[in-house]
Design an enzyme around this catalytic site. Structure first.
Site, mmCIF file in Angstrom:
data_model
loop_
_atom_site.group_PDB
_atom_site.id
_atom_site.type_symbol
_atom_site.label_atom_id
_atom_site.label_comp_id
_atom_site.label_asym_id
_atom_site.label_seq_id
_atom_site.Cartn_x
_atom_site.Cartn_y
_atom_site.Cartn_z
ATOM 1 N N ASP A 120 0.813 -1.212 0.000
ATOM 2 C CA ASP A 120 0.000 0.000 0.000
ATOM 3 C C ASP A 120 0.851 1.269 0.000
ATOM 4 O O ASP A 120 0.574 2.210 -0.739
ATOM 5 C CB ASP A 120 -0.932 -0.006 1.224
ATOM 6 C CG ASP A 120 -1.757 1.255 1.326
ATOM 7 O OD1 ASP A 120 -2.835 1.311 0.719
ATOM 8 O OD2 ASP A 120 -1.309 2.202 2.011
ATOM 9 N N GLY A 155 -9.930 -3.107 -3.041
ATOM 10 C CA GLY A 155 -10.862 -4.097 -2.513
ATOM 11 C C GLY A 155 -12.304 -3.735 -2.806
ATOM 12 O O GLY A 155 -13.142 -4.612 -3.087
ATOM 13 N N ALA A 209 -4.996 2.469 -0.587
ATOM 14 C CA ALA A 209 -4.821 1.808 -1.888
ATOM 15 C C ALA A 209 -5.392 0.401 -1.850
ATOM 16 O O ALA A 209 -6.068 -0.042 -2.787
ATOM 17 C CB ALA A 209 -3.344 1.782 -2.274
ATOM 18 N N ASP A 210 -5.127 -0.330 -0.769
ATOM 19 C CA ASP A 210 -5.694 -1.667 -0.609
ATOM 20 C C ASP A 210 -7.214 -1.609 -0.508
ATOM 21 O O ASP A 210 -7.924 -2.395 -1.155
ATOM 22 C CB ASP A 210 -5.134 -2.314 0.656
ATOM 23 C CG ASP A 210 -3.778 -2.953 0.435
ATOM 24 O OD1 ASP A 210 -3.713 -3.951 -0.286
ATOM 25 O OD2 ASP A 210 -2.782 -2.446 0.988
ATOM 26 N N ILE A 211 -7.715 -0.717 0.326
ATOM 27 C CA ILE A 211 -9.159 -0.642 0.545
ATOM 28 C C ILE A 211 -9.879 -0.214 -0.736
ATOM 29 O O ILE A 211 -10.931 -0.760 -1.089
ATOM 30 C CB ILE A 211 -9.472 0.307 1.707
ATOM 31 C CG1 ILE A 211 -8.977 -0.325 3.025
ATOM 32 C CG2 ILE A 211 -10.961 0.623 1.788
ATOM 33 C CD1 ILE A 211 -9.066 0.593 4.222
#
Length: 407
Positions: free
Chosen positions: A151, A184, A179-181
Site C-alpha cells: 500500500d 478491494g 490503496a488496498d481498501i
C-alpha cells in the site's frame, strides 16, 4: 418515511453463494469480508501452520492470546481452511472446492496461481460458472505486472502522497491503507457486476483483474481532471480544497474545527456567524468562490485569527446555529462514542473463542436482505475438516491429506 432498513430481518442478498478466499493481508480479505457481510459463505484458504500473515501483526491483539486487531478487522463471516497450494494434493483439493464455488478471490503475485495449476483457464474448465477475481499491485499486463507492491508504495506511485500533507511538509501516507481498501472495493463491485451478468445475461463465469495502481489512479478523480484541464500538477494543501474556499480545518483555542462553506449562501452565513459580514458584502477579494480561491492566503489568514477566539465546541455550535457545516476533528475514541455511530449500530461485538471482539459494523443497510455478522474471525484451520467433509471427502481421505502435508 425513512429508516426502512433499520430493523430489517432475513438473509443477506448473497446468501447461497460460496466464495473461495485465497487472498491474504488486506485488499482481498477486505473484498471477501464485504461479500460475507452480504450473506455469502466465505471459505478462507490459508497456509498450514502460518496462515494469513496478518495473524502475526500484533500488538495490538484482543486479549493475551486472541487474534491480532489487524487480522480481526477484515476476516469476520469466514471459515478457515488450511491448504498447502504448493502441494499437488492441496491443489487438487482446491480444484474440488472451486468446482462448487461461485467466486474465487486471490492476490498472489501475477502468475503464481497459474504455476500451481490453479489459474483461471484451469478452474474455468472445472467450473464454467466461476467468477475468478485476481488482485495485484499492477495488474496482469504491462511492464510492471510482475512486480510486488504494498500500500505504501502505491500511495506514493499512484499520486496520493503527492497531494497529502501540509504545503511545505513532507509527503504523508493516508492513515489507513487506502490503496488496498480502494482496490478491494473495486473488486467487490466487479464481482457483484459479474454475478449479475451471469444471472441475468447467462454470461457464465469470467476473469476479473483489479490492480492497486489502477484503483489509486482512478481515485485521483477531480485531482486528475484538474491536472488534465490546467496542465498544472496539484500539490499538498493540508486539509484545504483546491477549488473551494473556505473548506478546511482551522485551529481553535483548544483544537481544530473543519468548515465547509461550499456555496455563496454558506459563505455569507459563515461571515454572519463570526460577525464579519463585510468580508462577504464589501470586500471584492472574497465576493465569489473564484475570488476566494485566487486570494486564498489572505482570507485564510483572516479566518484563522477569527476562529482562534473560540473553543472547538463554541465554533461548532455557533456555526451550526447559522447552518454552516462545521465539525470537530475526532480521534478513534470520539468516533466510536459518537451518538450517530451508536444509533446506526456501527460498533459491533462478536463472540470469539478467546473473548469478545469489538469492530466496526457494515455500512450497508438493506431493508429486505440485511447484512449480518454471523461468524467471528476464525482460528487458523478451524473449519478444515468441516469444509472438506461437506465437499465429500471421507475422514480417511482427510487424514491422508494431513499426512501428506496438504492440509
Amino acid at each position: 418515511m425513512t429508516g426502512e432498513a433499520r430493523d430489517a430481518e432475513g438473509e443477506g442478498p448473497l446468501s447461497g453463494l460460496t466464495v473461495l478466499d485465497c487472498s491474504q493481508v488486506l485488499v482481498g480479505p477486505f473484498c471477501t469480508m464485504q461479500l460475507g457481510d452480504l450473506g455469502a459463505e466465505v471459505i478462507k484458504v490459508e497456509r498450514p501452520s502460518v496462515g494469513d500473515q496478518t495473524r502475526g501483526w500484533h500488538p495490538p491483539r484482543f486479549g493475551q492470546d486472541g487474534p491480532s486487531a489487524y487480522y480481526a478487522s477484515v476476516n469476520r463471516n469466514k471459515r478457515s481452511v488450511t491448504l498447502n497450494l504448493v502441494n499437488e494434493e492441496g491443489q487438487e483439493v482446491l480444484r474440488t472446492l472451486a468446482a462448487e464455488a461461485d467466486v474465487l478471490v486471490e492476490n498472489f503475485r501475477v502468475g503464481t496461481m497459474e504455476n500451481w495449476g490453479l489459474g483461471y483457464e484451469v478452474l474455468h474448465e472445472v467450473n464454467p460458472e466461476l467468477i475468478y477475481c485476481s488482485l495485484s499491485g499492477y495488474g496482469e499486463w504491462g511492464p510492471y505486472s510482475e512486480k510486488p507492491a504494498y500500500d505504501l508504495m502505491i500511495q506514493a506511485e499512484g499520486g496520493m502522497m503527492s497531494i497529502t500533507g501540509e504545503r511545505e511538509g513532507d509527503p504523508v501516507r493516508v492513515g489507513v491503507a487506502i490503496a488496498d481498501i480502494g482496490a478491494g472495493m473495486y473488486a467487490t463491485q466487479s464481482i457483484l457486476a459479474a454475478l449479475l451478468a451471469r444471472e441475468l445475461r447467462g454470461t457464465g463465469g469470467q476473469k476479473i483483474d483489479v490492480s492497486l495502481l489502477d484503483s489509486q489512479a482512478a481515485w485521483m478523480s477531480y485531482m486528475a481532471t484538474n491536472y488534465f484541464a490546467s496542465g498544472e500538477t496539484p500539490g499538498k494543501m493540508g486539509s484545504a480544497h483546491p477549488t473551494i474556499v473556505p473548506y478546511q480545518a482551522f485551529g481553535t483555542r483548544d483544537g481544530h474545527v473543519v468548515v465547509a462553506a461550499a456555496s455563496e449562501k454558506l459563505w455569507r452565513a459563515f461571515c454572519t456567524a463570526i460577525d464579519r459580514e463585510e468580508l462577504a458584502a464589501d470586500d471584492p477579494r472574497f465576493e465569489t468562490n473564484a475570488d476566494r480561491v485566487e486570494n486564498r492566503e489572505a482570507l485564510v489568514s483572516i479566518l484563522e485569527a477569527e476562529l482562534r477566539e473560540y473553543t472547538t465546541e463554541e465554533a461548532v455550535v455557533l456555526l451550526g446555529e447559522h447552518d454552516v457545516p462545521a465539525r470537530a476533528v475526532h480521534d478513534m475514541a470520539d468516533v466510536f462514542s459518537h451518538p450517530q455511530i451508536a444509533a446506526r449500530e456501527m460498533v459491533r461485538e462478536v463472540d470469539h473463542p478467546r473473548g469478545t471482539i469489538e469492530m466496526p459494523g457494515s455500512p450497508m443497510f438493506l431493508s429486505e436482505t440485511p447484512t449480518t455478522i454471523r461468524r467471528s474471525p476464525p482460528e487458523l484451520g478451524e473449519h478444515t475438516e468441516e469444509v472438506l467433509g461437506e465437499a465429500g471427502y471421507t475422514d480417511g481421505e482427510i487424514t491422508g491429506f494431513r499426512d501428506a502435508d496438504a492440509i
